[in-house]
Write an enzyme that holds these catalytic residues in place. Structure first.
Site, PDB file in Angstrom:
ATOM      1  N   PHE A 136       0.841  -1.294   0.039  1.00  0.00           N
ATOM      2  CA  PHE A 136       0.008  -0.069  -0.084  1.00  0.00           C
ATOM      3  C   PHE A 136       0.740   1.331   0.036  1.00  0.00           C
ATOM      4  CE2 PHE A 136      -2.233  -3.287   2.856  1.00  0.00           C
ATOM      5  CZ  PHE A 136      -3.123  -3.691   1.658  1.00  0.00           C
ATOM      6  N   PRO A 142     -11.655  -8.852 -15.331  1.00  0.00           N
ATOM      7  CA  PRO A 142     -12.577  -8.464 -14.486  1.00  0.00           C
ATOM      8  C   PRO A 142     -12.734  -9.161 -13.038  1.00  0.00           C
ATOM      9  CG  PRO A 142     -13.491  -9.246 -16.667  1.00  0.00           C
ATOM     10  CD  PRO A 142     -12.169  -9.746 -16.422  1.00  0.00           C
ATOM     11  N   LYS A 163      -6.611   1.710 -17.490  1.00  0.00           N
ATOM     12  CA  LYS A 163      -6.176   2.671 -16.611  1.00  0.00           C
ATOM     13  C   LYS A 163      -6.108   1.691 -15.296  1.00  0.00           C
ATOM     14  CE  LYS A 163      -8.914   6.477 -18.766  1.00  0.00           C
ATOM     15  NZ  LYS A 163     -10.040   7.288 -18.471  1.00  0.00           N
ATOM     16  N   GLU A 199      -6.008   2.574  -6.919  1.00  0.00           N
ATOM     17  CA  GLU A 199      -6.431   3.737  -6.249  1.00  0.00           C
ATOM     18  C   GLU A 199      -7.851   4.196  -6.372  1.00  0.00           C
ATOM     19  OE1 GLU A 199      -2.532   4.559  -7.105  1.00  0.00           O
ATOM     20  OE2 GLU A 199      -2.031   5.057  -5.232  1.00  0.00           O
TER      21      GLU A 199
END
Lengths: 739, 331
Positions: free
Chosen positions: A242, A633, A702, A706
């Site tokens: 993170f 997906p 993309k 985040e």
């Protein structure tokens, strides 16, 4: 476009290795004659170490050495040697440099012993005497001393536009509010660890927890005056990071120092408590002034940001970037100042700047919508940004309106009553809130290599990382797609400094960055395959061009006539070395730089707040994401879901508490530092809207690491207002603030 | 962790002998709290007496119609025990509101009584803490005390007792059977835990050389009108900010007997029988509940960050009594 792999749900290629324990993390690699280091942390926040008495520790049989500033080897002590790829402007912290204590829990000694247990015990026996100086860790008390840094780590605040004061004065609806976001720590499950393997002859192989092995390699080489050939860094798996693994942390430095001095392999693992001893999301205060005209159009926007930093580095993040991306407004003033405190330098943490900035912006906009008497979603539609005003560029793509539409429909937003406290279920006040979000869709330079061997197996590699995000899987898909292979026939290698150069894994840019390189490397192999095909006698593909053929199911075939095809494996028998290689470097196209490139989201949340007790349950969240082309997906949904849970933690739980008397973060374990648990998570839905983008990068993707986070906390905060009629402007929103 | 020696006791008497024979010795059963504290050097026994093999792991009826919980029965086995679920659901609910399934599988009923506080400062050996190091001072009073005690505090310590189970035990007036070198004795739950006073390092009235053998639940289990309400910062795996064990014995809407115990607010499960008595013979109304709540929190003192707990505790009492009245035990 027909695809075999891209856009298809695929299980993680490393899933089995992870669940069976076959996947090894930095502290799990074995080495012959391994010694164990345990770090002694400072008990004070500021002052000098008068003395360190390690005699009791050293007297224990099996304790090898106690390293301190007094006996550390003397080389490469210039601070510039400690810079890394994510270092903010300033002078990086140098472990064991001298007797100065600059922050609480600063590493001040490393005890090395034959076993971990012995090292931990010996560390308890190290006696430290301090000359304590007065520390100051009080953020609120130092706002007036805030300064504009000479150099921003992130972007400079955009220049002011128009006349904010005048526009505010003329506005028919206005708000002026202050929002605070506490310090937070990353707390990945895997603690930071380094196993430095002594290879003899001054050479080291280091297994490190890091988001970019080449950053660690460069750091070690530079800090210890070694050549890059002398140190190899390996990090095949990372148990969450993170952002905590963007910069090499002190356990790496200390493990390498000890290994070099003792000429044997050394492992250093931080304790959970020590995970609170380095970078964190800075405490941030934001003052907003907004004004809208009678039509509900935004006319004035002022955002004044104060962010915490250390005394030795100027950490800043993109907190003031978001208004210019999300809302058209002619009169803006955006500032970002730093508050220097006796703490360790803050560090990028999942959606740095966006988590804080978008939270406050979206809550302020919600407040303004209420002032203007406009439904919050309607208000955002009225103030829809068609270009990035920070850089005056059009968006490469932006399907945010479709996010509004699909998200609102799924959530049932049209049934919402504007009035707060208008829905109730027993003691539970029900509230519906929404927010929007954006995150950069950047691409950086990267290299990759693809090798197609005689047996038809493809190996692709790049020195990137997989911090749990699914890099192994999507890179495998991209490569398999390019050459028409099954996933089983493709191996992707990462996390080794010997591999082709890749940047840090961070900023939601890895698929765009490394994926583009992987694609291009595979295209080189495609070209070589076609050439090889054409060299064969009676080739059915003679005279064809690359764009006329396709690679599918292990064959190269003519697009317009599939009967004209050749088996890849047959072709490979004719290659010179029995294999074909492609190795490339890629960088963003010039065209892409003409555009603002962002992923967008719309988030809708339902909360239930107990009217007497102030307890909050998030009962439903719908996130609709416009994130370009979705490679997988399944892993993509997983990433967004993780982001949504993260956003819930931002809204309701996460908070590292600074005790200003002690100058110390005081809730430094997972009992006292709360993140959401399973029982907190109820219904969560993810929608990916169609978004085609030919400009953003060759894959049209993309990043998703985040964008799943940023809109969630404000949507929850806004829902809590809708439920209770109370605006809590200080995160996290806990029951004491709602009583 | 500092080095220690270890022996295993096979029965209660040998356990008592072992503990008296060794300097700075502690019993260890589930170890879910003690081992953590040893790893971070908050507790440093020189000897551990493992009592897990002693036959104290059964739940049996007592002569007076109650139930005896062996000290070594695990928290989960207790919570899911048929008789406990049926006759003492307040105990089941309280236990299941705490920790996690994994921890409750290790943690024992005896050990639950002896949990140390979860005060931040107690866990950080670099900070002053009178409970950890008598005389060093209390960091929490002037520091961060959002979660800490509002009742029965002293100038030396504002720590809370973290147990959920003990709050239910307090409401039901359980008693604790212990054995020491001088033989057996029984300690009412109300006298088991101590207030900090000027000896905050001593949590309970159990002597260092005594072992808990069992917990007796009286015959009256309040199995109809009860609730365990736990308020915390997340839905699971968090200690109580405030918890309330409430139990009512009703005759229609008239209260014959009420029991209220609070968790998360003091150095021990907090009971105030004289306040409970205010409800005797009264109607079960929100107004009456609020009056009791006010009486319960009389003398409460906040330290800044935790001031809100005073009002929160009052509201929690009202809600818990309403839930108990409405038979919403599991809420």
């Amino acid at each position: 476009m027909k695809t075999d792999q891209i856009g298809k749900e695929r299980n993680r290629v490393d899933g089995k290795a992870k669940v069976t324990g076959e996947a090894k993390y930095a502290a799990e690699f074995e080495a012959e004659n391994l010694a164990y280091g345990v770090v002694v942390s400072s008990g004070i926040a500021k002052g000098k170490i008068k003395s360190i008495d390690a005699s009791k520790a050293l007297a224990l049989d099996g304790v090898l050495q106690v390293f301190t500033h007094e006996n550390r080897p003397g080389y490469m002590w210039l601070d510039k040697n400690y810079k890394d790829d994510d270092a903010p402007p300033g002078s990086p912290f140098r472990p064991l440099y001298d007797n100065e204590v600059q922050f609480s829990m600063q590493p001040i000694a490393l005890v090395v012993a034959e076993t971990f247990e012995l090292a931990r015990y010996a560390a308890m026996l190290v006696e430290v005497a301090y000359e304590t100086a007065e520390h100051d860790t009080d953020f609120d008390a130092n706002l007036e001393q805030a300064y504009e840094p000479e150099e921003y780590k992130a972007s400079e605040p955009p220049k002011p536009r128009g006349d904010v004061d005048k526009a505010l004065a003329e506005a028919s609806a206005r708000i002026e509010q202050t929002y605070t976001h506490p310090a937070e720590h990353h707390n990945p499950m895997e603690m930071h660890a380094s196993t430095a393997v002594w290879e003899g002859d001054g050479k080291l192989t280091v297994y490190d927890k890091i988001q970019g092995v080449q950053n660690s390699q460069q750091y070690i080489a530079s800090a210890f005056g070694m050549s890059q050939d002398e140190v190899r860094v390996i990090s095949p798996f990372v148990g969450g990071a993170f952002g905590s693994g963007l910069r090499p942390q002190y356990q790496l430095f200390l493990a390498v120092l000890a290994a070099r001095e003792l000429q044997r392999s050394v492992r250093v693992v931080m304790t959970r408590q020590q995970m609170f001893s380095f970078g964190h999301r800075p405490k941030t205060l934001q003052r907003f002034k907004l004004g809208a005209d009678a039509d509900g159009k935004l006319q004035a926007l002022q955002q004044e940001v104060y962010g915490e930093t250390s005394r030795f580095e100027d950490y800043s993040e993109d907190v003031v970037l978001w208004p210019g991306v999300l809302y058209p407004c002619d009169n803006t003033k955006l500032t970002h100042k730093l508050v220097g405190l006796d703490v360790y330098t803050p560090l990028d943490m999942r959606a740095p700047g966006g988590t804080t900035g978008i939270y406050a912006l979206e809550c302020a906009i919600d407040e303004l919508a209420y002032e203007a008497g406009v439904d919050p979603l309607e208000f955002r539609k009225k103030n829809y940004s068609e270009k990035d005003q920070n850089e005056d560029k059009p968006f490469s793509s932006k399907e945010l309106r479709e996010c509004y539409r699909q998200g609102a429909e799924k959530f049932g937003w049209s049934k919402r009553k504007m009035e707060p406290r208008s829905m109730k279920d027993g003691h539970q006040l029900i509230g519906w809130g929404m927010a929007q979000g954006a995150w950069e869709a950047n691409q950086a330079e990267a290299s990759a290599k693809a090798v197609l061997s005689k047996d038809g197996k493809l190996t692709v590699s790049s020195a990137t990382a997989d911090i749990g995000t699914g890099t192994y899987t999507v890179m495998t898909q991209i490569a398999a797609e390019a050459l028409g292979l099954s996933l089983e026939d493709v191996t992707f290698k990462l996390g080794d400094s010997d591999l082709p150069k890749a940047p840090l894994e961070g900023g939601s840019k890895t698929v765009a960055t490394v994926g583009s390189a992987v694609k291009k490397a595979c295209e080189q192999v495609q070209e070589k395959l076609l050439k090889l095909a054409q060299e064969q006698s009676n080739s059915p593909l003679a005279e064809t061009k690359l764009e006329d053929v396709e690679f599918s199911e292990g064959r190269i075939s003519l697009k317009r006539d599939a009967s004209k095809s050749m088996q890849l494996q047959d072709l490979l028998q004719h290659s010179e070395n029995g294999s074909l290689e492609g190795e490339v470097s890629t960088k963003p196209s010039d065209e892409s730089k003409e555009y603002a490139r962002y992923a967008h989201s719309a988030v809708f949340a339902e909360v239930k707040v107990d009217e007497d007790l102030g307890t909050v349950k998030v009962t439903r969240v719908v996130t609709a994401v416009a994130g370009g082309r979705i490679v997988n997906p399944k892993t993509a949904r997983s990433q967004i879901l993780g982001g949504m849970v993260w956003g819930m933690g931002v809204a309701l739980h996460e908070h590292t508490v600074m005790d200003n008397h002690l100058g110390r973060f005081i809730n430094h374990d997972l009992d006292k530092y709360h993140v959401p648990v399973n029982a907190d998570v109820q219904e969560m839905e993810v929608i990916f809207v169609e978004e085609e983008d030919e400009v953003v990068n060759p894959l049209g993707v993309k990043g998703l690491g985040e964008i799943g986070v940023v809109g969630v906390a404000p949507a929850i905060a806004n829902a809590i207002f809708h439920a209770t009629g109370k605006r809590v402007r200080e995160l996290p929103i806990t029951m004491d603030k709602l009583l | 962790m500092r080095p220690f020696t270890y022996t295993r006791a096979t029965d209660v008497n040998s356990a008592v002998q072992e503990i008296t024979r060794h300097e700075k010795a502690k019993f260890v059963a589930g170890g879910t709290n003690l081992l953590d504290l040893m790893k971070i050097d908050v507790m440093a026994p020189q000897h551990l007496v493992d009592i897990t093999r002693i036959a104290l792991n059964t739940i049996e009826a007592t002569a007076d119609g109650g139930l005896r919980l062996g000290a070594l029965v695990t928290n989960n086995d207790t919570a899911y025990h048929e008789q406990v679920e049926k006759r003492y659901p307040l105990i089941s609910h309280a236990i299941l509101a705490g920790a996690t399934g994994q921890l409750r599988n290790m943690a024992t009923d005896g050990g639950n009584l002896l949990q140390r506080t979860r005060c931040y400062y107690f866990y950080d050996t670099q900070t002053p803490c009178n409970k950890r190091e008598p005389g060093s001072g209390c960091s929490a009073i002037k520091g961060y005390n959002r979660d800490l005690a509002i009742l029965g505090t002293s100038e030396h310590c504002i720590a809370t007792h973290p147990s959920d189970m003990c709050v239910a035990l307090a409401a039901l007036e359980a008693s604790i059977n212990v054995t020491g070198p001088k033989g057996e004795r029984t300690i009412p739950i109300a006298d088991f835990h101590r207030l900090p006073g000027d000896t905050p390092h001593i949590d309970t009235n159990l002597q260092e050389d005594e072992i808990i053998t069992s917990i007796d639940l009286p015959a009256k289990g309040f199995a109809e009108h009860y609730t365990y309400l736990k308020l915390r910062d997340r839905a699971s795996y968090a200690f109580a900010i405030v918890s309330v064990a409430a139990a009512l014995d009703l005759d229609g809407d008239t209260i014959k007997e009420a029991r209220i115990a609070l968790g998360g607010v003091a150095h021990k499960p907090w009971r105030k029988p004289e306040a409970e008595a205010m409800l005797q013979g009264q109607q079960a109304t929100r107004e009456n509940f609020r009056k009791v709540a006010e009486a319960y929190l009389e003398g409460a003192k906040g330290y800044g960050d935790n001031d809100y707990k005073i009002e929160l505790a009052k509201r929690a009492i009202v809600r818990a009594l309403e839930q108990a009245f409405n038979k919403e035990g599991a809420a």
